[in-house]
Design an enzyme around this catalytic site. Structure first.
Site, PDB file in Angstrom:
ATOM      1  N   GLU A 479       0.820  -1.214   0.000  1.00 28.86           N
ATOM      2  CA  GLU A 479       0.000   0.000   0.000  1.00 28.86           C
ATOM      3  C   GLU A 479       0.854   1.263   0.000  1.00 28.86           C
ATOM      4  O   GLU A 479       0.499   2.254  -0.626  1.00 28.86           O
ATOM      5  CB  GLU A 479      -0.964   0.003   1.195  1.00 28.86           C
ATOM      6  CG  GLU A 479      -1.915  -1.191   1.245  1.00 28.86           C
ATOM      7  CD  GLU A 479      -2.677  -1.417  -0.049  1.00 28.86           C
ATOM      8  OE1 GLU A 479      -3.037  -0.430  -0.711  1.00 28.86           O
ATOM      9  OE2 GLU A 479      -2.897  -2.589  -0.421  1.00 28.86           O
ATOM     10  N   HIS A 482       1.996   2.134  -3.409  1.00 24.89           N
ATOM     11  CA  HIS A 482       0.943   2.764  -4.211  1.00 24.89           C
ATOM     12  C   HIS A 482       0.886   4.281  -4.036  1.00 24.89           C
ATOM     13  O   HIS A 482       0.350   4.977  -4.891  1.00 24.89           O
ATOM     14  CB  HIS A 482      -0.426   2.210  -3.822  1.00 24.89           C
ATOM     15  CG  HIS A 482      -0.815   0.969  -4.554  1.00 24.89           C
ATOM     16  ND1 HIS A 482      -0.636   0.808  -5.905  1.00 24.89           N
ATOM     17  CD2 HIS A 482      -1.429  -0.168  -4.128  1.00 24.89           C
ATOM     18  CE1 HIS A 482      -1.106  -0.381  -6.263  1.00 24.89           C
ATOM     19  NE2 HIS A 482      -1.587  -0.991  -5.212  1.00 24.89           N
TER      20      HIS A 482
HETATM   21 ZN   LIG Z   1      -2.683  -2.686  -4.896  1.00 30.82          ZN
END
Ligand SMILES: [Zn+2]
Length: 1005
Positions: A479, A482
């Protein structure tokens, strides 16, 4: 209607028959303890570690709270206990699911009427009223409504036959699948008032739009919102633009404003929409969930907008290309706090116990990673070297216990790692991590406000096993990646979702290596958890390219699959390896710098990477190479023939690898045999004592000759450390030399090469490219293998084979052979010892994983000592954890949405549960599909979970008949399932005897 009743009656008859059969069979198979039950747990946990995003593919049943984090060995025991319980639970779910499903419907209706009641004058939301009763609708109603009134839900101030003039052949931009592109949003002002007591909210959105092409229609996304008022004004002159009417067009989830005059190009306008909606109980859009604190149920509201659910929370241009800035204000009761992507700028308290939080303006961003939450969580925080404030928000008891501290700590380090790796600073002033009790996926990377399901972020390091810690770590690494790949630079369109997901998945391994340098995740664990797993899937003729065409809205859900995540990651790893890691890293730095706050397509990435290579004096057209890997499905098998050729020439051929021999023939007819790849084939030559350095050969033709000096005793190995996304086959002489090398001194080959050889050999044999005995001969060396990875590769390959054989009469020959290979290591490693306080002695990561793997294999294939030990462990463990176990089975919270799927799959993996799960699946498919249909991975995971081990003609027919009844639903997952089962049936027909024949011979020696 009549048809349904008939089907139901038929179903009842069939059920009765089955029950009778079951009773008959039950007498034979009611063994209280079976090796397969133990194996289940292994299969569960080994499958789950690689992927970590929504797919939440951890197939393992995770304990729901930190107290339940148990060590690996305890989980082994739990595995057994759960196997028994699962059979009970699955029946419970059957009841629960149908009950809860009905409840859901009922409570939604109740909430809707509550919302309606609330609109009475004097009710809380001042803006709402019920004056549009004749034409208004409740939020949530328009979806699925038949197109009786042309599918349109009028909400116009001047009711009129909908669209009479437009329907007479005029241009209807709302009927297109993509937004028409005449308008471009620049900035949103979004003001929300959240009523947690009845789960509704009202909103006012002001969108500043630039008009690019003259138009009379404003078309943007909206779904399940009740629009009350629409105003359009020209920005500069503040002049009102008269609205003729507006309506929702549910088929495309768009909201259309028809104007009396045209909007002029090169001018900016302001669109104001006032609306109401529900805080749904369904994990998408702006949804609610709850938890219990001190015996009291508490609620929270949180968003999940990816990929297409922002439109359920506010009307917006809900495609990733429409980046804009957002200024959000949330009014809520002061007993709650609110969060969004940006920090709160000011909070205005009102006397009546309400507060309005005004958040700072965001940078340019797409709608799918916008987020907010209203909850009464508490937090702990840390600050990075560069001054980014990182906070972990969770339910107060978890924060007090420190269950979020690990996540907080590594997040701080990871931000610092990525800032250094990408040479682009984190772009927002803060990053909040929000641990919620319920979420459709493991986590969602909202910019500055990432949301995680509790069991993927909270843990207590003192009692959590290493594999649990690893799982949590990888979700977080994913995450945080990202925040750069996805949020800062966003794919242009969903067809390239693999760009962001592949990178985040690849970086799970790179980032974890940064945190735990000794674990070699990228070099080793990547193979079994990502590469081997996805090559299994991508070796089907029903696979698809990693870049997929996305036309319908439903296609968008479809693209979030294992191919996007795992193949994406595997291709990126291949790219990083053939470019060289440092050049690759510099290329990524350039890519992020050039495209920050914008969108990029795959060609943008390829161009930047080619340029990075060129700066280093290398000329490879990355686009040309990578297009073949991303636009064609599947992967090649390379065959290297060195035997008996003159002048030291070897012949290298490439061919599309497909498991199913019949599908292989079919695709030849359809021209897939023309698939060609440019393959970076790395090779080494070696003999007993020496190994050459690595060279790379680019293979781009069907067949090529290369000159290599290969003397009599030396072997050749291709795809070094399996950095490439393809398989390698050799002539039998070379296989024999490699097997010989492994037997004599396996350490001449690296750990990854050993694991790679095992996986290639089993897969090649399964697909009929290689005699069945070769893989079984390869694993003979395992008795000397002290590394985890090759064992892991072997057990992953053996379990499916085991499933193919387990109902055969000669099954025990196979069992015996495997046990023989496992015995030495099993004795050497032994069982974990128990401390005086009952906790297990924590060994090193590698050692713990290896021992677990060997114990699993020994127990699964029927080692008697292993069974006795397991029984002792189980009874010890059960007596000390009785209450917890009972709670697990009786507490309905344990059967939450994701877990229900896991329990069903868990049961399916047990030979005694397989029929039950398969039947349960068929009986409850309608309900399951309604529940999980929209939740991306859930359906395909469930479908493959209950079907992948079916292996008889009868079961194949059952599957095909079942699919016929549900024409078109989850078509891609079902066609994969059919192909897998067909391949299973065919393998039995052609190769089973060959395998048994060899095994019988081998065991006689
Ligand atoms: Zn992802």
């Amino acid at each position: 209607m009549a048809l349904d009743v008939e089907r139901e009656q038929e179903e009842k008859k069939r059920k009765k028959k089955k029950r009778r059969k079951k009773r008959e069979r039950g007498e034979k198979s009611s063994v209280p303890f079976s090796p397969m039950m133990i194996e289940d747990d292994s299969a569960l946990r080994t499958g789950g570690r690689g992927l970590s995003d929504q797919w939440a593919d951890s197939v393992g049943m995770r304990p729901r709270t930190t107290e339940r984090h148990i060590t690996v060995h305890k989980r082994l025991v739990l595995g057994f206990a759960v196997s028994i319980l699962a059979l009970l639970i699955v029946t419970m779910i059957a009841v629960l699911l149908s009950l809860r499903f009905e409840e859901c419907g009922a409570s939604a209706a109740a909430a809707a009427s509550a919302a309606e009641a609330d609109r009475n004058p004097g009710g809380a939301p001042a803006r709402t009223n019920s004056s549009v009763a004749g034409t208004s609708h409740r939020p949530g109603e328009e979806i699925g409504r038949p197109a009786a009134s042309g599918g349109l839900v009028p909400g116009s101030p001047e009711p009129k036959e909908p669209l009479e003039e437009e329907e007479q052949g005029r241009w209807q931009p709302w009927t297109q699948l993509r937004l028409p592109g005449h308008l471009k949003p620049l900035h949103y002002n979004l003001m929300l008032t959240v009523f947690m007591e009845n789960f509704t909210f009202s909103g006012e959105v002001n969108v500043e739009v630039a008009c690019l092409n003259t138009t009379r229609y404003i078309v943007l996304h909206a779904s399940r919102v009740a629009v009350e008022k629409v105003q359009v004004a020209e920005d500069r002159a503040f002049g009102a633009v008269q609205v003729a009417r507006y309506f929702l067009y549910p088929q495309n989830q768009v909201f259309v404003v028809v104007l009396n005059q045209t909007l002029e190009a090169q001018r900016n306008y302001n669109l104001k929409i006032i609306y109401n909606a529900l805080i749904e109980n369904e994990l998408l859009g702006f949804f609610r969930s709850s938890y219990v604190l001190h015996g009291e149920r508490r609620f929270l509201g949180v968003t999940q907008f990816s990929p297409t659910h922002a439109r359920k929370a506010f009307p917006c241009f809900d495609e990733p290309i429409y980046k804009a800035t957002f200024k959000i204000s949330i009014k809520h009761q002061a007993t709650y706090l609110s969060l969004s992507n940006m920090p709160v700028e000011t909070s205005v308290f009102e006397e009546d116990g309400w507060v309005t939080d005004h958040f700072s303006q965001t940078p340019l961003m797409s709608t799918y990673y916008l987020a907010w939450a209203v909850c009464n969580f508490t937090f702990r925080e840390m600050v990075t070297k560069s001054g980014v404030i990182v906070r972990l928000y969770a339910r107060p008891d978890a924060v007090r216990r420190g269950s979020g501290d690990y996540a907080l700590h590594i997040t701080k380090r990871l931000i610092e790692f990525y800032e250094d790796y990408f040479k682009v600073p984190y772009s927002l002033p803060k990053l909040d991590l929000l641990a919620v009790p319920k979420h459709p996926y493991a986590a969602m990377e909202n910019w500055g406000l990432s949301v995680f399901v509790e069991q993927k972020i909270l843990l207590d390091p003192s009692i959590s096993s290493i594999s649990y810690l690893l799982d949590v770590t990888m979700v977080i690494v994913h995450e945080i990646c990202h925040q750069w790949f996805g949020d800062l630079v966003t794919p242009v369109w969903w067809e390239d979702v693999w760009l962001k997901e592949g990178f985040a998945h690849y970086f799970e391994f790179v980032g974890t290596d940064y945190l735990y340098p000794g674990w070699n995740m990228e070099k080793q664990r990547f193979l079994t958890d990502v590469l081997h797993e996805v090559m299994l899937l991508d070796g089907l003729a029903s696979s698809h390219p990693v870049s997929q065409e996305v036309i319908e809205v439903t296609d968008i859900d479809r693209v979030f699959d294992w191919i996007a995540y795992k193949k994406g990651a595997a291709l990126i790893r291949m790219l990083a390896n053939f470019m060289g890691h440092s050049v690759f890293q510099r290329g990524l730095q350039d890519y992020l710098t050039i495209h920050k706050y914008g969108n990029a397509a795959r060609s943008d990435l390829w161009n930047t990477l080619s340029e990075a290579l060129r700066k280093n004096g290398k000329y490879v057209n990355i686009q040309e190479v990578m297009d073949q890997w991303t636009l064609q499905m599947g992967y090649p098998v390379i065959t290297i023939l060195g035997n008996g050729t003159v002048d030291n020439m070897i012949v290298i051929t490439q061919q599309h690898f497909i498991y199913d021999s019949r599908a292989r023939l079919r695709t030849t007819e359809f021209g897939n045999s023309s698939y060609l790849w440019q393959i970076p084939l790395t090779i080494v030559l070696g003999n007993r004592s020496h190994i050459s350095s690595e060279t790379i050969i680019w293979v781009s033709n069907k067949s090529e000759h290369h000159r290599i000096t290969l003397n009599k005793e030396s072997w050749l190995l291709g795809n070094i450390n399996q950095t490439g996304y393809f398989r390698v086959n050799y002539d039998l002489r070379n296989w024999r030399l490699l097997i010989d090398q492994l037997m004599q001194n396996h350490e001449v080959l690296s750990v990854s090469n050993r694991a790679g050889l095992i996986d290639d050999a089993f897969s090649l044999a399964r697909a009929g490219y290689l005699p069945q005995n070769i893989p079984l001969e390869i694993i003979k060396y395992l008795s000397e293998e002290k590394d985890f990875l090759p064992w892991h590769a072997a057990s992953r390959a053996l379990y499916p084979l085991d499933k193919l054989l387990d109902r055969m009469e000669n099954y025990n020959v196979f069992n015996e052979y495997i046990l023989k290979q496992v015995a030495t290591m099993y004795i050497k490693l032994g069982w974990p010892t128990i401390n005086f306080n009952g906790s297990l002695v924590q060994a090193s990561y590698q050692h713990e994983e290896l021992r677990r793997e060997v114990i699993m294999l020994a127990c699964s294939f029927g080692n008697k000592h292993c069974h006795q030990q397991a029984s002792t462990f189980i009874s010890d463990w059960i007596s000390s954890n009785k209450n917890r176990l009972l709670n697990l089975s009786l507490n309905s919270e344990v059967v939450l949405d994701q877990d229900a799927i896991d329990v069903i799959i868990h049961v399916a993996r047990n030979p005694h549960g397989r029929d039950l799960a398969w039947k349960f699946f068929r009986d409850k498919w309608k309900i399951l599909n309604t529940r999980y249909g929209e939740a991306l991975f859930m359906n395909s995971k469930l479908i493959s979970g209950v079907t992948e081990f079916l292996n008889t003609e009868g079961e194949l027919n059952e599957l095909k008949n079942f699919i016929k009844n549900y024409d078109g639903v989850a078509a891609a997952s079902f066609s994969r399932a059919v192909e897998t089962v067909e391949a299973n049936v065919r393998w039995q027909k052609y190769y089973k005897e060959e395998l048994f024949h060899w095994l019988r011979k081998a065991l006689r020696h």
